[in-house]
Every structure is written in structure tokens, then in C-alpha cells.
Design an enzyme around this catalytic site. Structure first.
Site, mmCIF file in Angstrom:
data_model
loop_
_atom_site.group_PDB
_atom_site.id
_atom_site.type_symbol
_atom_site.label_atom_id
_atom_site.label_comp_id
_atom_site.label_asym_id
_atom_site.label_seq_id
_atom_site.Cartn_x
_atom_site.Cartn_y
_atom_site.Cartn_z
ATOM 1 C CE1 TYR A 154 -4.202 -1.370 -0.337
ATOM 2 C CE2 TYR A 154 -3.323 -3.006 1.182
ATOM 3 C CZ TYR A 154 -4.294 -2.604 0.269
ATOM 4 O OH TYR A 154 -5.337 -3.446 -0.039
ATOM 5 C CG ASP A 185 2.055 -7.475 -1.956
ATOM 6 O OD1 ASP A 185 1.497 -7.458 -3.070
ATOM 7 O OD2 ASP A 185 1.515 -7.946 -0.938
ATOM 8 C CG ASP A 186 2.494 -7.351 -8.111
ATOM 9 O OD1 ASP A 186 3.413 -7.906 -8.734
ATOM 10 O OD2 ASP A 186 1.518 -6.817 -8.668
ATOM 11 C CE LYS A 291 -1.603 -10.007 -0.103
ATOM 12 N NZ LYS A 291 -1.351 -8.527 -0.074
ATOM 13 C CB ILE A 292 -1.096 -17.891 -2.360
ATOM 14 C CG1 ILE A 292 -2.002 -18.472 -1.280
ATOM 15 C CG2 ILE A 292 0.315 -18.471 -2.219
ATOM 16 C CD1 ILE A 292 -2.199 -19.986 -1.387
ATOM 17 C CG ASP A 293 -3.667 -11.491 -4.181
ATOM 18 O OD1 ASP A 293 -4.874 -11.748 -3.982
ATOM 19 O OD2 ASP A 293 -3.205 -10.333 -4.204
ATOM 20 C CB CYS A 334 -5.142 -12.778 -0.821
ATOM 21 S SG CYS A 334 -5.760 -11.095 -0.909
ATOM 22 N NE ARG A 349 -7.018 -8.906 2.279
ATOM 23 C CZ ARG A 349 -6.664 -8.289 1.149
ATOM 24 N NH1 ARG A 349 -7.573 -7.906 0.286
ATOM 25 N NH2 ARG A 349 -5.405 -8.050 0.910
ATOM 26 C CG ASP A 353 -7.074 -5.477 -2.423
ATOM 27 O OD1 ASP A 353 -7.141 -6.609 -1.904
ATOM 28 O OD2 ASP A 353 -6.303 -5.212 -3.375
#
Length: 441
Positions: A154, A185-186, A291-293, A334, A349, A353
């Protein structure tokens, strides 16, 4: 209103004109989940892109009536809550629908269900009672608490660099913040799907993991393991690994990152070995938080190598990932099909978001915003500590965050995962004090 084709009547009830409510459960993390006063129209997707990425692709609920994934409940306004849930809520994708005509409610389902009538009018309490019973019936162990974490998303979005991670890692030490996990993160990978090929800002990803661990923190990383972007080397070199249309050809799974996305068929033996290598490589480097999104991509309909149905294939994919990272690693799901993830992830999650703004720009309650995140986290609060640790999304409390006091209160009240995602050295006194307080357990 009548039930949709394929739905059989499983329960009927009469409701009071005052106080009747319906709980509608969304398919995946981002799908709106809430309690509605009877007669209120539920949230629906505002665009086809949103439907593809944030709702169940095979479900087509209309604007009227109520359509729920796995479990639906009705508080009749006369002292009872009627919970209608899939007989096997975790390994099937049963849908439940409620048709309302005056004071009559007819509930239908497209598979086996169980009906429980709970005394009282508290929908969350009735759902928690159902969840405890369902978890016990499935022999689930109590979920592990989520570690505290810091996430790069973020503040830096996809433009994050190694230097940004290091700056915040050092700030944790100088500010004496109790952060267990530093999660990248990404932005670290060259493309969506090419997880072991670094972007320009992360030439030495393994070295960064060692730096994090050298500070006494755990290292975490973000992946979207069921996605391959159209620009990726994975999609170009292994088109046979992609989920297929029944008549052949890759199945389009959505659009994001300014490119088309495809679902990776992890039932394909070579694709399974590839994803095992990705996760085991990260685990060997010392990463133990994943964290698998956007993992609902693993449960969309299509032609799979194994011939498995979508929910079975999805759960098999999660088992493959768990086997690769080991039982002690923490997996955060997520964009995850919520009920089919139970027993296979540690935290999940439970909402869309969050965002720096309160309301979603497009008016869709699946879209990034505090309002959308609060809506579904409230709706799924009954799951916290029963199925998994609820993740309300990140704690963002910088001065630029609209409504930051209310957002911090929300994260605290969920009582699940607490993941800071601000630039720590940029926090003002209130933001830093709030971050420290919520991270301290």
C-alpha cells in the site's frame, strides 16, 4: 420471484414484516458478503471485469432475490435464525438461493444441504454456531494465530524496490516495532507467473531474504500461483499448462496488470512440478510466509488435465503448495474461494482490498476501498478463529489515508491478522503509536 433452474426447494419459512434479515455469502475473498434487511437489494458486480476477477465466474445471480455461496441464513424476525448450508461446505461448491414473496421465503440449493434453526435473532452468533459445528465435523484443528507483519503493497505498489524493503526493515529496528514478518509484495518478479525471474529492482532477491532474516525477522513473499499473464514467459513457453476451453485453447481468466490473464492448470503434471519448484525454492531460501493471491483462478470452470471439478482441483493445488512449503509455514489466502480454502490456509482475506479512500471509485463493493473491506469483514467475522485467522487487509494509517482512525479501529476489532503497510519513517506520531499498539500482542 422463483428459484433459478437447477435449484431444488430445501426449506420454506414465514417471516415477520419487521426485523427479518438475510445473510448472503460471497464465493471468494473479494465477493461482497453481508446481512441485508429482507427486501434490500444485495450487491452485484458493476462490470464484467469485476465479475471475472472478484465473483464466482460460474454463478449468475440476478439483481433480485438472494444468492449465496455455501451458506445462507435468514433471521425470520420472530426469534429464530434459519441457517441453510452445504452438507459438505469445504469440498463442494453448493449454491443456496432465497426467493421472497411477501412474508414467504423459499430457499433452494443446487446440491445437498443441512438446515439448522437457531433460537434468537443474532445472525453472526447463529453462523458462528454453524461454523464451530462444521469445523468439528470436518475434524479441523484450531487455526494458528497470524504473525504480525509488514507488507510493501500500500505504500509502494508494483514499483517497490529492494531499497524500500531495506529502509523499512531498518526502521522496524530503530522504531522498535514488533514485526514478525517482512513481506515482499507484487513488483519483485519480471512478470505475473515468472516468479523466479526477478524484476529490475530485485536483482538479488535471495540476498534480500537473507538480509531480512539477519535482522531476526521472518521473510514473506507474494505470489498469484494460479495466474499467468499474457506477457509472461510461462504463458509463451507452456501454453499446454493453461486451463482450457472445453473445445480447446487457453481459457481467459480476467484482465489486470494491463494484460490478459490465464489460469494455470496445476493438475497438469509438469505445471504441478513447476509450482512445486517455485515454492520449494522460496522455502529453501528461508521464506516461510506466503501470501497467495487471486487464487480463485484455480477454481474456475474449464478443461483440466486431470478431469477434476473446479473445487477439487483448487483444493489439490493448495495441498501441493502446502506440501512444498511445509507444515510450519504460514499461508495467507487472498482472492480465495473462502469455504473451499478451510483447512488448507492459515489465514484468509475476508474482504475486498482496502484503500486510501473510503468509498469504491466504481461503486462496486468488491473494489478496493475501506467501505468494501469493512462490509465483508463484518459479514465473515463469525469465521475468525474457527476456520482460520481472518485478515481484514492491511493496517494503513498514514496521514494521507482518509478515515484512518475508523479503519484502524476496524482492523483492531476484527482481531485477526495485523499487517502494517505504510512507509514506517513517514508516519506521524498518531500513525506510529497506532501501528505500534496494534502490532503489540
Amino acid at each position: 420471484m422463483t428459484l433459478s433452474p437447477g435449484f431444488d426447494v430445501v426449506h420454506e419459512l414465514t417471516v415477520s414484516s419487521d426485523g427479518a434479515q438475510v445473510f448472503e455469502h460471497g464465493w471468494q475473498s473479494f465477493s461482497p458478503t453481508s446481512v441485508y434487511p429482507l427486501g434490500t437489494r444485495p450487491h452485484r458486480p458493476t462490470s464484467e471485469r469485476n465479475r471475472m476477477l472478484n465473483y464466482r465466474q460460474s454463478s449468475q445471480p440476478g439483481p433480485d432475490g438472494y444468492f449465496s455461496e455455501g451458506v445462507l441464513s435468514v433471521a425470520d424476525g420472530a426469534g429464530s435464525v434459519h441457517v441453510v448450508a452445504a452438507a459438505d461446505p469445504f469440498t463442494t461448491g453448493v449454491r443456496v438461493q432465497a426467493a421472497v414473496s411477501g412474508s414467504s421465503v423459499v430457499i433452494g440449493a443446487d446440491g445437498p444441504v443441512r438446515v439448522t434453526v437457531v433460537p434468537g435473532d443474532d445472525v453472526q452468533a447463529a453462523l458462528r454456531s454453524w461454523a464451530v459445528s462444521a469445523a468439528s465435523g470436518a475434524g479441523l484443528a484450531a487455526p494458528k494465530p497470524a504473525p504480525t507483519a509488514w507488507c510493501s503493497w500500500y505504500e509502494y505498489w508494483g514499483d517497490v524496490r529492494r531499497e524500500d524493503i531495506v529502509e523499512n526493515l531498518e526502521a522496524m529496528r530503530t522504531l522498535d516495532l514488533p514485526v514478525d514478518v517482512v513481506q515482499i509484495d507484487d513488483g519483485y518478479s519480471a512478470e505475473i507467473g515468472d516468479w523466479l525471474i526477478p524484476s529490475d529492482g530485485f536483482a538479488d532477491l535471495r540476498g534480500l531474504v537473507e538480509t531480512i532474516r539477519g535482522e531476526g525477522r521472518r521473510a514473506g513473499i507474494w505470489l498469484a500461483p494460479f495466474f499467468a499473464g499474457a506477457r509472461s514467459r510461462l504463458a509463451a513457453e507452456h501454453p499446454d499448462w493453461l486451463l482450457r476451453h472445453p473445445h480447446g485453447g487457453p481459457l481467459h481468466a480476467g484482465h489486470n496488470w494491463n494484460q490478459d490473464l490465464y489460469s494455470v492448470d496445476l493438475s497438469h503434471p509438469a505445471a504441478a512440478e513447476w509450482i512445486r519448484t517455485v515454492f520449494s525454492t522460496f522455502a529453501e531460501w528461508g521464506i516461510d510466509y506466503f501470501k497467495i493471491d487471486f487464487i480463485a483462478a484455480g477454481a474456475i470452470p474449464g478443461s483440466r488435465a486431470s478431469g477434476a471439478d473446479p473445487v477439487t482441483a483448487y483444493r489439490d493445488g493448495l495441498r501441493l503448495i502446502r506440501d512444498a512449503v511445509g507444515p510450519s509455514a504460514h499461508i495467507l489466502g487472498c482472492g480465495a474461494p473462502v469455504l473451499p480454502s478451510v483447512g488448507l490456509v492459515d489465514s484468509i482475506r475476508v474482504s475486498a482490498d482496502t484503500g486510501h479512500s473510503f468509498a469504491p471509485e466504481d461503486g462496486d463493493m468488491c473494489s478496493p476501498s475501506q467501505a468494501a473491506a469493512m462490509l465483508s469483514a463484518h459479514g465473515r467475522q463469525f469465521m475468525n478463529g474457527v476456520f482460520f485467522a481472518n485478515d481484514p487487509d492491511c493496517l494503513i494509517v498514514g496521514a494521507k489515508v482518509e478515515n484512518r482512525e475508523a479503519w484502524a479501529t476496524h482492523v483492531e476489532q476484527v482481531g485477526g491478522a495485523v499487517v502494517s503497510s505504510d512507509r514506517l519513517l513517514g508516519l506521524d506520531d498518531w500513525g506510529l503509536a497506532t501501528t505500534r499498539r496494534l502490532l503489540t500482542r
